[in-house]
Design a protein around this motif. Sequence first.
Motif, short mmCIF file in Angstrom:
data_model
loop_
_atom_site.label_atom_id
_atom_site.label_comp_id
_atom_site.label_asym_id
_atom_site.label_seq_id
_atom_site.Cartn_x
_atom_site.Cartn_y
_atom_site.Cartn_z
N ALA A 42 17.25 1.59 18.05
CA ALA A 42 18.39 2.02 17.22
C ALA A 42 19.47 2.72 18.03
O ALA A 42 20.65 2.68 17.67
N LYS A 43 19.05 3.37 19.12
CA LYS A 43 20.02 4.14 19.92
C LYS A 43 20.63 3.32 21.05
O LYS A 43 21.30 3.84 21.91
N ASN A 44 20.37 2.01 21.06
CA ASN A 44 20.91 1.16 22.12
C ASN A 44 22.43 1.07 21.99
O ASN A 44 22.97 0.88 20.90
N LEU A 179 27.65 7.38 16.87
CA LEU A 179 26.26 6.94 16.90
C LEU A 179 25.32 8.14 17.02
O LEU A 179 24.32 8.24 16.31
N ILE A 180 25.66 9.05 17.94
CA ILE A 180 24.83 10.24 18.14
C ILE A 180 24.76 11.07 16.85
O ILE A 180 23.68 11.50 16.44
N ASN A 181 25.92 11.27 16.22
CA ASN A 181 25.95 12.05 14.97
C ASN A 181 25.10 11.41 13.88
O ASN A 181 24.35 12.08 13.18
N LYS A 182 25.22 10.09 13.74
CA LYS A 182 24.48 9.38 12.69
C LYS A 182 22.98 9.37 12.98
O LYS A 182 22.17 9.48 12.06
N GLN A 183 22.61 9.22 14.25
CA GLN A 183 21.19 9.15 14.60
C GLN A 183 20.50 10.50 14.52
O GLN A 183 19.28 10.58 14.41
#
Length: 197
Positions: A42-44, A179-183
């Motif tokens: 997911a973090k790719n 992405l960082i915030n959402k993950q």
Amino acid sequence: MARILCTHCNFALNTCVCSAIETITNKVKVIILQHPSEEKIAKNTAKLLDLSLTDCEIIKGENSADFSMLNSLPKESTVLLYPNENATCLDEPSSTKHKHITHLIVIDGTWKKAYKILQLTPALNQFRTVSFNKLPKNRYTIRKAPRADSLSTLEAVAHSLSLIEHLNPEPLFTLLEELINKQTQHMPEHVKARYLN
């Protein structure tokens, strides 16, 4: 129960990053050789590049058979982003070689998997390697890397394009931040602090 994915960014709906995507017109074609194990992470960050850049291609595989298209690339103007002793540093002020780059190949995977792809794909040896003399600050805090000189695929490509064609990397970093915030949005605070500090 299967997660419902956004039809555009392909992230789960609660981690959709579409609001932060800005289309960037890049002159240098970015070719990402992605190890199959990276695809479902997911973090790719490779798919963030694919969502943003107008000229970006992700090819999944591990060896020469998977990456046969490398043989059709122009040898003189294609480079592989990989830090070895023969690499030309893109951030060397005296370096003018990068002005003639048309294709940038990047391997998307852990250091171990990237090295394996390199060993199993002799066609990569026909291209010049490029790297950085000085790494930019790592902004990708949610995926721990074993080496100090690690950048995410997005950061490495963003920095490369800023040096090769003076492309403004900020929209890519904004998307990475989203992405960082959402993950991390549903992580307990003590867990989030471990990732973001």
